[in-house]
Motif scaffolding. Structure first.
Motif, PDB file in Angstrom:
ATOM      1  N   UNK A   1     -28.657 -13.599   5.228  1.00 38.91           N
ATOM      2  CA  UNK A   1     -27.748 -13.996   4.161  1.00 38.91           C
ATOM      3  C   UNK A   1     -28.389 -13.815   2.796  1.00 38.91           C
ATOM      4  N   UNK A   2     -27.554 -13.787   1.767  1.00 34.21           N
ATOM      5  CA  UNK A   2     -28.000 -13.706   0.377  1.00 34.21           C
ATOM      6  C   UNK A   2     -27.607 -15.005  -0.296  1.00 34.21           C
ATOM      7  N   UNK A   3     -28.566 -15.682  -0.909  1.00 30.44           N
ATOM      8  CA  UNK A   3     -28.344 -17.042  -1.380  1.00 30.44           C
ATOM      9  C   UNK A   3     -28.369 -17.178  -2.896  1.00 30.44           C
ATOM     10  N   UNK A   4     -28.693 -16.107  -3.620  1.00 27.44           N
ATOM     11  CA  UNK A   4     -28.685 -16.176  -5.080  1.00 27.44           C
ATOM     12  C   UNK A   4     -27.264 -16.347  -5.599  1.00 27.44           C
ATOM     13  N   UNK A   5     -27.126 -16.906  -6.806  1.00 23.34           N
ATOM     14  CA  UNK A   5     -25.793 -17.179  -7.348  1.00 23.34           C
ATOM     15  C   UNK A   5     -25.015 -15.901  -7.645  1.00 23.34           C
ATOM     16  N   UNK A   6     -25.730 -14.807  -7.892  1.00 25.43           N
ATOM     17  CA  UNK A   6     -25.099 -13.505  -8.050  1.00 25.43           C
ATOM     18  C   UNK A   6     -25.599 -12.569  -6.954  1.00 25.43           C
ATOM     19  N   UNK A   7     -24.829 -11.533  -6.682  1.00 26.88           N
ATOM     20  CA  UNK A   7     -25.202 -10.548  -5.660  1.00 26.88           C
ATOM     21  C   UNK A   7     -24.943  -9.154  -6.219  1.00 26.88           C
ATOM     22  N   UNK A   8     -25.794  -8.208  -5.843  1.00 25.38           N
ATOM     23  CA  UNK A   8     -25.610  -6.812  -6.212  1.00 25.38           C
ATOM     24  C   UNK A   8     -25.158  -6.039  -4.973  1.00 25.38           C
ATOM     25  N   UNK A   9     -24.072  -5.295  -5.102  1.00 26.95           N
ATOM     26  CA  UNK A   9     -23.552  -4.476  -4.024  1.00 26.95           C
ATOM     27  C   UNK A   9     -23.561  -3.016  -4.493  1.00 26.95           C
ATOM     28  N   UNK A  10     -24.065  -2.130  -3.645  1.00 24.91           N
ATOM     29  CA  UNK A  10     -24.203  -0.713  -4.003  1.00 24.91           C
ATOM     30  C   UNK A  10     -23.515   0.151  -2.956  1.00 24.91           C
TER      31      UNK A  10
END
Length: 217
Positions: free
Chosen positions: A205-214
């Motif tokens: 999972x990704x837990x940071x408040x923002x996420x980068x999608x590529x």
């Protein structure tokens, strides 16, 4: 805001987005939703002279132009991309989808797909709805889309993008304070992974408040 404030962000943007930049400095790059053009200025300072930005907020464009940022335009990104098929090597879409509806999001992503050259890349950043700290989730008023790693990956794949990937937006080390923040965040992240593992049997999972999608065309 002045150019010094913008330049203070250069190390942070390099940490978040540097890995997605093309080696060819003549690459054509668009920052869709560029605001005052800070990232456009960063890319131009890195030698990407064929970088431009578009934003619907005229005041921000005028402010950026007044600061000396070049090649930023006022207008609607969707209209701006029309008839620019197979044109861009990279398109950045930073903190834009947080303001759009599902239909608007899909329409914009489809237009970006058309505008990219083969093997071109779209780099998206948005609020991560899966973050256990959801403070940013309600930061914008309106009928916006909640972004999750899987939802945007699915949307990109459905449009035709290949190899969609997701990345956390961790604190970037560019001094002692940011180094401490980075280390503390990694400790917190380990705790969150343990929490996820205990609850679901998987620590993914990704837990940071923002996420980068590529996504790649």
């Amino acid at each position: 805001m002045n150019l010094k404030d913008i330049k203070n962000q250069f190390p942070v943007w390099h940490g978040w987005y540097g890995r997605f930049l093309p080696k060819d400095k003549s690459a054509i790059i668009l920052d869709a939703g560029c605001g005052r053009g800070g990232m456009v200025n960063w890319l131009q300072n890195k030698g990407y002279s064929n970088t431009e930005g578009i934003d619907i907020n005229r005041e921000k464009i005028d402010e950026g132009t007044g600061l000396g940022v070049k090649n930023i335009h006022h207008g609607d990104a969707l209209s701006f991309l029309k008839n620019k098929n197979d044109y861009y090597d990279r398109v950045f879409l930073v903190d834009v989808l947080d303001y759009l509806t599902k239909e608007e999001t899909l329409n914009l992503l489809e237009e970006i797909f058309k505008s990219l050259k083969k093997d071109g890349i779209v780099v998206i950043r948005g609020v991560n709805a899966e973050s256990p700290v959801g403070r940013l989730r309600n930061a914008h008023f309106g009928e916006r889309v909640d972004i999750t790693e899987q939802s945007i990956k699915t949307a990109l794949s459905g449009i035709g993008f290949r190899e969609p990937g997701a990345y956390p937006v961790r604190p970037v080390v560019h001094g002692m304070k940011s180094f401490i923040r980075h280390c503390l965040w990694r400790i917190i992240e380990i705790g969150l992974k343990l929490y996820r593992l205990i609850e679901t049997g998987s620590s993914a999972g990704i837990f940071t408040q923002n996420v980068i999608i590529v996504g790649r065309k």
